[in-house]
Every structure is written in C-alpha cells, then in structure tokens.
Design an enzyme around this catalytic site. Structure first.
Site, PDB file in Angstrom:
ATOM      1  N   ASP A 115      46.650 -39.648  24.365  1.00 57.62           N
ATOM      2  CA  ASP A 115      47.684 -38.580  25.229  1.00 57.62           C
ATOM      3  C   ASP A 115      46.858 -37.493  25.683  1.00 57.62           C
ATOM      4  OD1 ASP A 115      47.526 -37.302  23.071  1.00 57.62           O
ATOM      5  OD2 ASP A 115      50.112 -37.412  22.817  1.00 57.62           O
ATOM      6  N   GLY A 116      45.627 -37.201  25.205  1.00 51.35           N
ATOM      7  CA  GLY A 116      44.746 -35.863  25.760  1.00 51.35           C
ATOM      8  C   GLY A 116      45.295 -34.777  24.777  1.00 51.35           C
ATOM      9  N   ARG A 166      38.109 -23.543  20.414  1.00 53.92           N
ATOM     10  CA  ARG A 166      37.197 -23.641  19.401  1.00 53.92           C
ATOM     11  C   ARG A 166      35.987 -23.021  19.899  1.00 53.92           C
ATOM     12  NH1 ARG A 166      35.713 -29.792  17.177  1.00 53.92           N
ATOM     13  NH2 ARG A 166      35.324 -30.485  19.397  1.00 53.92           N
ATOM     14  N   ASP A 242      29.623 -39.408  15.869  1.00 48.41           N
ATOM     15  CA  ASP A 242      30.129 -38.441  17.041  1.00 48.41           C
ATOM     16  C   ASP A 242      30.750 -37.070  16.680  1.00 48.41           C
ATOM     17  OD1 ASP A 242      31.633 -40.550  16.187  1.00 48.41           O
ATOM     18  OD2 ASP A 242      33.400 -39.443  17.213  1.00 48.41           O
ATOM     19  N   ASN A 243      30.697 -36.870  15.116  1.00 45.52           N
ATOM     20  CA  ASN A 243      31.207 -35.771  14.731  1.00 45.52           C
ATOM     21  C   ASN A 243      30.155 -34.984  13.879  1.00 45.52           C
ATOM     22  OD1 ASN A 243      33.707 -36.094  15.510  1.00 45.52           O
ATOM     23  ND2 ASN A 243      34.657 -37.146  13.619  1.00 45.52           N
TER      24      ASN A 243
END
Ligand code: AMP
Ligand code: MG
Length: 481
Positions: A115-116, A166, A242-243
């Site tokens: 849902d973003g 962030r 990806d992290n």
C-alpha cells in the site's frame, strides 16, 4: 532547505519520478534538532509538518523512488525498488552528502501488492534504534522526523500510519547493482559504480583499478559495520542484499533488535524461520552479500576473467579473515584485553560460553565488568546461576588484566566507553509503540533522550538499563511492513 538531485542525472530506468501522496491529518511526533543542525535545515513548525508528511514538496525537490533488485533470504527477486519511499533530494554541505528520504509516503511503481505506507510502530522503532545506533558509534542512517499520518493502514489489524524521514549517505544498495547486472546491462552497472565512487569514495579515482577498489572499500566499511553490530549485540534481522548499503551504513531497519540474553543463534524476525540472519551469522551473511556485489562488478575488474576472479576472491577471503579478527579484537577490548593474545581469546571464549549457558544479559554483563575492577562483583555475578564456574572465570580474567598492567582507573574508563549502559531495550520499544497507539508518546521521547548518552549512567539507577524479566522478553519483532 536546499536540495540537489544528483541521482536524476542517471538514466530513467534507475528511478521513477513520483510525488509523495498527501495524507489527511498529519502530526509531527518527533523532530531531530541536532541532525537538522548538521544538515543546516531551518524550518518553521508548519513547514516541517507539511514537508515531512509529504503534503508539501520543497521547491527544489524532485522526488524519486529508486529502482533495485535483491536477494531476499538467498533468493533473487528481480523487481523490488522503493515501494513505499521517495527520495526528496540530497543536502550537500561541508559536513557531508545526505539523502533525505520519506518512508511510508505512498504508492510508487515499485509498490507491487503493498500500500506504499508504513504503520507507526516500525517508524517509531526505526527512529529510536537508528538514533541509538548513531550514539553507540555504529554507522547508520539517521532519523530526522517521525510523523503520524492520521490515517490507518491495514496490517494484521488496522494500525495508525506513520512516515519516517530518514537521512543516509546514500540509498545505493548491493541490490541496485544486481538490478542492472541481472539484466546484463553492463553499461548501467558501470554508470552506477562510477556514481558510487563519486559519491562515497572519490579517492578511488586516483587508483588504477576503480572497480576492484570499490569492492575493497565496500568490504572494508561493511567489515567495520558488522563488527560494531556484534559489539553492541545488534541483530539487523533482514540482511537481504537490497538492505546492504554501498556506503557501509546500517540501513532499512525492520524487525531489528538488540540482544538481551546472549545467544549466537538469536533471531527476532518473525519471517526468518531458518535463522539465516541470526546474531552469530551476520559476519558470514555479509560475506555472502559482498560476493553478490563482486559478481556484479567482476566484468570490470579485469578483462581476463580468471584474473578478475582471482582478484575478487582475494578481496572476499580477506574480508572474512579481517572481519573475524576485527570482531575478536573488539570483543577482547570489551573485556579490557589485547585481542592478539591466544590466552586472552580463550578467556573471551569462555566468557561467551558461560554467558550463553546462563542466559546472561549481553549489555549488563560487559558493562558490569568495570565494577569488578572496583571489587564490586555483585552485578556481574547476578547474571549467572553457575557461580562457581563464573568465579573461576573472574579470577582468570583478573590475572589476565594484571598482565596488561594498566592503571585501574584508566582501564575502568576504557571499559565504560566501549560497553554501553543503555541500549534501546526491545520490551521498552514495544511498550513505547503500544503507548503511542494510545496517543501517549512520553516513553518514545524518553527513550530517544536516554539513547543520546549510552555510556553515561549506572546500571542500577534506571529502568532503561534493566534487562527484561523472562516474561517481558520480546522473542519476535515483526517486519511490520
Ligand atoms: P523492506 O522490508 O522495507 O526492506 O522492503 C522490502 C521491499 O518491499 C522493498 O522493495 C519495499 O519497497 C517493499 N515494501 C515493503 N513494504 C511495502 C509497502 N507497504 N508498500 C509497498 N512496498 C513495500
Ligand atoms: Mg529494504
């Protein structure tokens, strides 16, 4: 707020230009004045709320969602990307280069079934933990603002929504390289590598093998990072490629947590069923992630593929050896001993073993060592049931300390600047989140405050230094996406 947008200079496939989706009724829960000062941001209250809720786009911002792939739990996923985050832009000043990103800011073309949005709980967890990591001297993205959106998001239940602003040196990931490498778009891999060098490691431009040097730099910074995680007992929880950042910062806080009782197999993430990202596995997983990066860069390391393989393998081998050595040195330093001595390493190993057997609290055990120097063994002993064994260990440790012939007050000071009193305790974070859902942010704010001075204070005088009782222990933190 003066923003630049250097990522937009890269080809279109690298990102999607997309504005944050406005929210109904936002409120600013927390703003980081110290960080704002570093960034040289000066905003009115209303502007802060408008910008960090995504309701207003700063005049020089071109918001983008970044494209990337990644190995998740070892499996390659082609299509990831910022599904719920947008980069507003970058701030460049004499303190450094910083990405300013909203997380939880609405749908992008990378949202897939999501849902973003983000629930408020993970926003609060990331704010508290990332700021605590910073003050614990661990490289990390930081938190500038936490906003409650006034809207609800559907998770297991409906939960209040949140947006975290962030700040990171960049959001380049191993997964960003993997996106282009997996499609064999080598020209794009090269563009990305050059961008990363320019941004993070400009000194590499003076060397004669840029891409090998890039791999070495990422390896070095990740090695430093992982050793620091191990030193403070941090479990990232989702070390997917990806992290895994190119700058060597901790990024993408999800189901992360600090150890309470020590166990190398400790896992908190509810989605990590096989313990791939357990506390003690983190060094080897970072080597795995680095090998993925090496695979993306290999074609540029040398035209001769055997030679390229040899060079990359050497970097990876060194990484493992150096990281283990770094961790050993750091852990020995935490008990006041020189890590190059085999006997000292054995003393460390024995301590970790009895800590594990006795479920001793990681933070309290190390911190209370400095009390033994002042002949107060009570707190340290309180962590162990097997008193006889631990008393023998104390004796051996004290003998080893004697050999270092360091002045007692100096040693105490050294120990107290490496072993924190305060880490953001998981059970308190959970309490802070629960209370925030009732509209009470006091505990969240207090935890953020306490985390600013993790090495100052006494174990005895603060609830923030206490270990959870067995029934207070949090055993799982949810991904919370
Ligand atoms: P993360 O757990 O934040 O590292 O996210 C892993 C991937 O899932 C990234 O591609 C995210 O953008 C995506 N993602 C996570 N949560 C959502 C969400 N609520 N909506 C859309 N995408 C998401
Ligand atoms: Mg992520």
């Amino acid at each position: 707020m003066k923003l630049s947008n250097s990522y937009i200079g890269l080809p279109e496939e690298f990102y999607q230009q997309i504005n944050p989706t406005p929210v109904e009724n936002p409120s600013l829960l927390q703003f980081n004045d110290e960080l704002a000062e570093l960034l040289k941001i000066s905003l009115e209250e209303q502007e802060k709320l408008d910008i960090f809720s995504g309701n207003k786009i700063p005049s020089d911002s071109i918001p983008i969602a970044l494209n990337y792939s990644g190995h998740q739990f070892g499996n390659f996923v082609h299509e990831l990307g910022d599904g719920r985050a947008v980069l507003l832009g970058e701030i460049n000043n004499q303190n450094g280069n910083y990405d300013i990103q909203l997380k939880g800011s609405g749908l992008t073309k990378f949202s897939r079934q999501g849902d973003g949005r983000s629930a408020l709980g993970p926003v609060i967890r990331e704010y508290i933990v990332s700021e605590a990591m910073h003050y614990l001297d661990v490289p990390t993205s930081r938190s500038l603002a936490a906003v409650a959106t006034g809207e609800y998001v559907a998770r297991d239940n409906f939960e209040p929504g949140g947006i975290l602003t962030r700040v990171a040196k960049s959001h380049l990931r191993v997964g960003t390289f993997e996106y282009f490498a997996s499609r064999q778009q080598w020209q794009d891999v090269k563009l990305l590598a050059d961008f990363a060098i320019q941004r993070h490691y400009p000194e590499i431009r003076e060397t004669n093998n840029h891409y090998l040097e890039l791999l070495k730099k990422v390896a070095e910074n990740q090695s430093i990072l992982i050793s620091k995680w191990m030193g403070v007992g941090f479990v990232h929880g989702v070390m997917n490629t990806d992290n895994f950042s190119i700058s060597g910062e901790t990024i993408d806080y999800g189901p992360c947590a600090f150890l309470d009782e020590y166990h190398p197999g400790k896992v908190f993430s509810s989605i990590d069923q096989n313990g791939r990202y357990a506390f003690g596995n983190q060094p080897s997983i970072s080597a795995w992630n680095l090998a993925s990066l090496a695979g993306c860069l290999i074609a540029f390391i040398d035209k001769d593929s055997d030679k390229a393989n040899e060079l990359a393998t050497e970097v990876l081998d060194n990484f493992s050896v150096e990281t283990n050595q770094r961790i050993l040195n750091l852990m020995c330093q935490k008990i006041g001993l020189d890590g190059s001595s085999k006997e000292n390493q054995e003393i460390l190993r024995r301590l970790l073993k009895i800590m594990m057997d006795n479920e001793a609290d990681y933070t309290i055990t190390f911190r209370s060592l400095s009390k033994i120097i002042e002949n107060d063994t009570q707190k340290f002993l309180s962590q162990f049931k097997q008193k006889a064994e631990v008393n023998i260990w104390i004796q051996d440790w004290q003998n080893a300390i004697e050999k270092e012939s360091k002045e007692k007050s100096l040693l105490k000071k050294e120990l107290d600047t490496i072993n924190p009193v305060f880490i953001p305790r998981n059970h308190l974070i959970q309490k802070a989140i629960d209370e925030s859902y009732e509209g009470n942010y006091d505990l969240m704010k207090e935890m953020i405050n306490v985390s600013k001075t993790p090495f100052d204070g006494e174990l005895e005088n603060s609830v923030y230094a206490e270990a959870p009782s067995k029934d207070q222990r949090i055993t799982q933190t949810f991904c919370g996406t």
